[in-house]
Design a protein around this motif. Structure first.
Motif, PDB file in Angstrom:
ATOM      1  N   TRP A  91       0.835  -1.200   0.000  1.00 54.57           N
ATOM      2  CA  TRP A  91       0.000   0.000   0.000  1.00 54.57           C
ATOM      3  C   TRP A  91       0.875   1.258   0.000  1.00 54.57           C
ATOM      4  CZ3 TRP A  91       0.516   3.689   3.729  1.00 54.57           C
ATOM      5  CH2 TRP A  91       1.203   3.321   4.885  1.00 54.57           C
ATOM      6  N   ALA A  92       2.011   1.209   0.708  1.00 60.49           N
ATOM      7  CA  ALA A  92       2.898   2.375   0.770  1.00 60.49           C
ATOM      8  C   ALA A  92       3.566   2.623  -0.578  1.00 60.49           C
ATOM      9  CB  ALA A  92       3.948   2.171   1.857  1.00 60.49           C
ATOM     10  N   VAL A  93       3.902   1.546  -1.292  1.00 59.94           N
ATOM     11  CA  VAL A  93       4.465   1.695  -2.629  1.00 59.94           C
ATOM     12  C   VAL A  93       3.456   2.370  -3.555  1.00 59.94           C
ATOM     13  CG1 VAL A  93       5.214   0.420  -4.684  1.00 59.94           C
ATOM     14  CG2 VAL A  93       6.070  -0.241  -2.423  1.00 59.94           C
ATOM     15  N   ARG A  94       2.203   1.912  -3.501  1.00 59.38           N
ATOM     16  CA  ARG A  94       1.189   2.481  -4.398  1.00 59.38           C
ATOM     17  C   ARG A  94       0.893   3.936  -4.035  1.00 59.38           C
ATOM     18  NH1 ARG A  94       1.723   0.044  -8.705  1.00 59.38           N
ATOM     19  NH2 ARG A  94       0.213   1.613  -9.354  1.00 59.38           N
ATOM     20  N   LEU A  95       0.903   4.268  -2.743  1.00 58.86           N
ATOM     21  CA  LEU A  95       0.675   5.656  -2.346  1.00 58.86           C
ATOM     22  C   LEU A  95       1.817   6.538  -2.829  1.00 58.86           C
ATOM     23  CD1 LEU A  95      -0.841   7.872  -0.845  1.00 58.86           C
ATOM     24  CD2 LEU A  95       0.306   7.149   1.257  1.00 58.86           C
ATOM     25  N   ALA A  96       3.052   6.078  -2.659  1.00 62.16           N
ATOM     26  CA  ALA A  96       4.198   6.864  -3.122  1.00 62.16           C
ATOM     27  C   ALA A  96       4.138   7.073  -4.632  1.00 62.16           C
ATOM     28  CB  ALA A  96       5.503   6.167  -2.733  1.00 62.16           C
ATOM     29  N   MET A  97       3.683   6.073  -5.364  1.00 61.46           N
ATOM     30  CA  MET A  97       3.546   6.210  -6.819  1.00 61.46           C
ATOM     31  C   MET A  97       2.442   7.188  -7.187  1.00 61.46           C
ATOM     32  SD  MET A  97       4.051   2.350  -8.283  1.00 61.46           S
ATOM     33  CE  MET A  97       5.701   1.685  -8.547  1.00 61.46           C
ATOM     34  N   ALA A  98       1.357   7.161  -6.414  1.00 61.32           N
ATOM     35  CA  ALA A  98       0.251   8.087  -6.686  1.00 61.32           C
ATOM     36  C   ALA A  98       0.663   9.532  -6.406  1.00 61.32           C
ATOM     37  CB  ALA A  98      -0.966   7.710  -5.843  1.00 61.32           C
ATOM     38  N   LEU A  99       1.475   9.729  -5.359  1.00 60.69           N
ATOM     39  CA  LEU A  99       1.918  11.075  -5.010  1.00 60.69           C
ATOM     40  C   LEU A  99       3.052  11.565  -5.908  1.00 60.69           C
ATOM     41  CD1 LEU A  99       1.889  10.727  -1.108  1.00 60.69           C
ATOM     42  CD2 LEU A  99       0.258  12.020  -2.507  1.00 60.69           C
ATOM     43  N   ASN A 100       3.813  10.621  -6.475  1.00 60.78           N
ATOM     44  CA  ASN A 100       4.955  10.965  -7.330  1.00 60.78           C
ATOM     45  C   ASN A 100       4.907  10.105  -8.590  1.00 60.78           C
ATOM     46  OD1 ASN A 100       6.652  12.661  -5.246  1.00 60.78           O
ATOM     47  ND2 ASN A 100       6.080  10.769  -4.191  1.00 60.78           N
ATOM     48  N   ALA A 208      -7.310  -6.217   5.163  1.00 62.10           N
ATOM     49  CA  ALA A 208      -8.641  -6.822   5.077  1.00 62.10           C
ATOM     50  C   ALA A 208      -8.881  -7.487   3.728  1.00 62.10           C
ATOM     51  CB  ALA A 208      -9.703  -5.759   5.329  1.00 62.10           C
ATOM     52  N   GLY A 209      -7.893  -7.433   2.836  1.00 57.23           N
ATOM     53  CA  GLY A 209      -8.031  -8.070   1.531  1.00 57.23           C
ATOM     54  C   GLY A 209      -8.691  -7.202   0.486  1.00 57.23           C
ATOM     55  N   ALA A 210      -8.948  -5.933   0.811  1.00 53.44           N
ATOM     56  CA  ALA A 210      -9.569  -5.026  -0.156  1.00 53.44           C
ATOM     57  C   ALA A 210      -8.511  -4.515  -1.132  1.00 53.44           C
ATOM     58  CB  ALA A 210     -10.223  -3.857   0.558  1.00 53.44           C
ATOM     59  N   HIS A 211      -8.964  -4.153  -2.326  1.00 54.85           N
ATOM     60  CA  HIS A 211      -8.084  -3.575  -3.325  1.00 54.85           C
ATOM     61  C   HIS A 211      -8.447  -2.101  -3.464  1.00 54.85           C
ATOM     62  CE1 HIS A 211      -7.740  -7.858  -4.123  1.00 54.85           C
ATOM     63  NE2 HIS A 211      -6.576  -7.593  -4.676  1.00 54.85           N
ATOM     64  N   ALA A 212      -7.653  -1.271  -2.772  1.00 51.26           N
ATOM     65  CA  ALA A 212      -7.959   0.153  -2.688  1.00 51.26           C
ATOM     66  C   ALA A 212      -6.940   0.963  -3.484  1.00 51.26           C
ATOM     67  CB  ALA A 212      -7.959   0.618  -1.230  1.00 51.26           C
ATOM     68  N   ARG A 213      -7.431   2.007  -4.116  1.00 48.37           N
ATOM     69  CA  ARG A 213      -6.580   2.905  -4.891  1.00 48.37           C
ATOM     70  C   ARG A 213      -6.453   4.235  -4.165  1.00 48.37           C
ATOM     71  NH1 ARG A 213      -9.261   4.334 -10.291  1.00 48.37           N
ATOM     72  NH2 ARG A 213      -8.812   2.138 -10.686  1.00 48.37           N
ATOM     73  N   PRO A 214      -5.225   4.647  -3.800  1.00 49.58           N
ATOM     74  CA  PRO A 214      -5.071   5.991  -3.225  1.00 49.58           C
ATOM     75  C   PRO A 214      -5.285   7.039  -4.314  1.00 49.58           C
ATOM     76  CG  PRO A 214      -2.924   4.942  -3.517  1.00 49.58           C
ATOM     77  CD  PRO A 214      -3.950   3.910  -3.871  1.00 49.58           C
ATOM     78  N   VAL A 215      -6.125   8.019  -4.013  1.00 47.91           N
ATOM     79  CA  VAL A 215      -6.431   9.084  -4.975  1.00 47.91           C
ATOM     80  C   VAL A 215      -6.075  10.418  -4.326  1.00 47.91           C
ATOM     81  CG1 VAL A 215      -8.183  10.130  -6.458  1.00 47.91           C
ATOM     82  CG2 VAL A 215      -8.316   7.683  -5.903  1.00 47.91           C
ATOM     83  N   PRO A 216      -4.858  10.937  -4.550  1.00 51.22           N
ATOM     84  CA  PRO A 216      -4.496  12.229  -3.970  1.00 51.22           C
ATOM     85  C   PRO A 216      -5.418  13.328  -4.473  1.00 51.22           C
ATOM     86  CG  PRO A 216      -2.546  11.066  -4.768  1.00 51.22           C
ATOM     87  CD  PRO A 216      -3.743  10.318  -5.267  1.00 51.22           C
TER      88      PRO A 216
END
Length: 372
Positions: A91-100, A208-216
């Motif tokens: 999740w942290a990798v995907r958030l960092a990618m969404a922010l950068n 929880a097994g959810a597939h969530a997309r961070p949306v800045p």
């Protein structure tokens, strides 16, 4: 951004430049070497051999956790009444990618001192980041580093596992630019008073097994909400007029919205549980049976003809006979593991809106490649 590099943190105890011979012919191409004078000869030879000696400018390095099963919430274990929680950096990798969006992401997460680290522990550490499009900075625990330097036989299995796993993902760099598939979106600025809550919410949704997309918030658009069934707006401040309009459009199109205006935004654990219940398991992208402590990440190629489902099994070993259901319409399925680039005895059952895959005995990481 494509994950171009395979980084490693050079052990401080490795002062002999000839230890660079351990890396010949491997996927490791960037070395993070300490500043001490005693490591000067190592730096000189590494530079001569063509290694990068620092993270390139287009790389974001994030501090992560050593991935694997941890104690349950409130200190409980993973026994008959406990829930096995998983530490993951996905999740942290995907958030960092969404922010950068223009940056590659490296995860800095060393083995925890005093813990039992196995060859499969390293496989999980590498795959946990790489499956989500990032790269783990290879970091050896002190006993393994000492054993390798001394040429001891017991060091060969974990070292081979590290080299095999890094090579597996280095040969599949195109996966890191596949588009993530999600059914939940978390809209936040992920900064200031919203930083902890937004990040912990993503962490708990993943557990929880959810597939969530961070949306800045800065990148919010109709396109960033495409394909989602529900969105969460946990920030304490009310959304701006333009953000409110986009969320209203999403709801009018049949989507579900959960906001802090509807409830107290005080516990990300409650939010994550409520979001999973709100969405319901009917819309699970990936569902496991007999998998143990699991995680998954789904991404699709730019032309949307190939879907890769990364399956991670965080227990001490892979499952004997797990079954996985992947939502979507697919014509065929292949599987690959680090040890076996082609898993031949794969049992597949096509359903109307999904594909069910029965896995044989596998290791702790499996890549399902599904053709639409």
């Amino acid at each position: 951004m494509e994950a171009r590099w395979t980084p490693m943190r050079w052990p401080d105890a490795w002062k002999d430049p000839t230890l660079l011979d351990l890396l010949k012919g491997t996927a490791i191409d960037c070395l993070l070497i300490g500043p001490g004078e005693e490591l000067g000869p190592v730096r000189i030879r590494a530079q001569h051999d063509g290694y990068e000696l620092a993270a390139p400018p287009a790389v974001t390095v994030i501090k992560g956790e050593w991935p694997g099963v941890k104690l349950g919430r409130g200190g409980g274990g993973a026994g008959p009444t406990g829930v096995p929680w998983v530490n993951s950096n996905g999740w942290a990798v995907r958030l960092a990618m969404a922010l950068n969006p223009e940056a590659a992401v490296w995860v800095d997460a060393s083995p925890v001192a005093g813990t039992f680290v196995t060859a499969d522990s390293y496989l999980i550490a590498i795959a946990d980041s790489a499956a989500h499009g990032g790269r783990w900075i290879v970091s050896l625990d002190a006993p393994l580093a000492a054993s390798l330097a001394a040429g001891k036989a017991e060091a060969q299995k974990p070292w081979k596992r590290i080299l095999e796993t890094t090579a597996f993902f280095a040969a599949r760099k195109m996966w890191s630019v596949y588009a993530p598939v999600a059914n939940l979106g978390v809209i936040s600025d992920f900064t200031g008073p919203n930083e902890f809550f937004g990040q912990e919410l993503l962490n708990l949704l993943a557990r929880a097994g959810a597939h969530a997309r961070p949306v800045p918030l800065a990148n919010l658009s109709a396109g960033s909400l495409q394909g989602l069934r529900a969105i969460l707006y946990p920030d304490a401040a009310p959304p701006s007029a333009s953000v409110r309009r986009q969320m209203e459009t999403f709801v009018k199109g049949g989507g579900v919205l959960m906001t802090s205006e509807k409830r107290q935004a005080d516990d990300p654990y409650v939010w994550a549980n409520d979001a999973v219940v709100m969405l319901s398991h009917r819309y699970d992208l990936v569902r496991f049976w007999n998998g143990g402590a699991t995680g998954s990440f789904v991404s699709t190629s730019p032309e949307r003809k190939q879907t890769v489902v990364h399956l991670l099994f965080y227990s001490m070993r892979g499952p004997d006979s797990a079954t996985v259901r992947v939502a979507g319409r697919f014509r065929s399925a292949r599987a690959a593991t680090v040890e076996h680039p082609e898993v031949t005895n794969l049992e597949v059952q096509s359903q109307k809106e999904a594909m069910e895959v029965h896995l044989p005995l596998v290791s702790q990481y499996v890549a399902l490649q599904l053709e639409s």
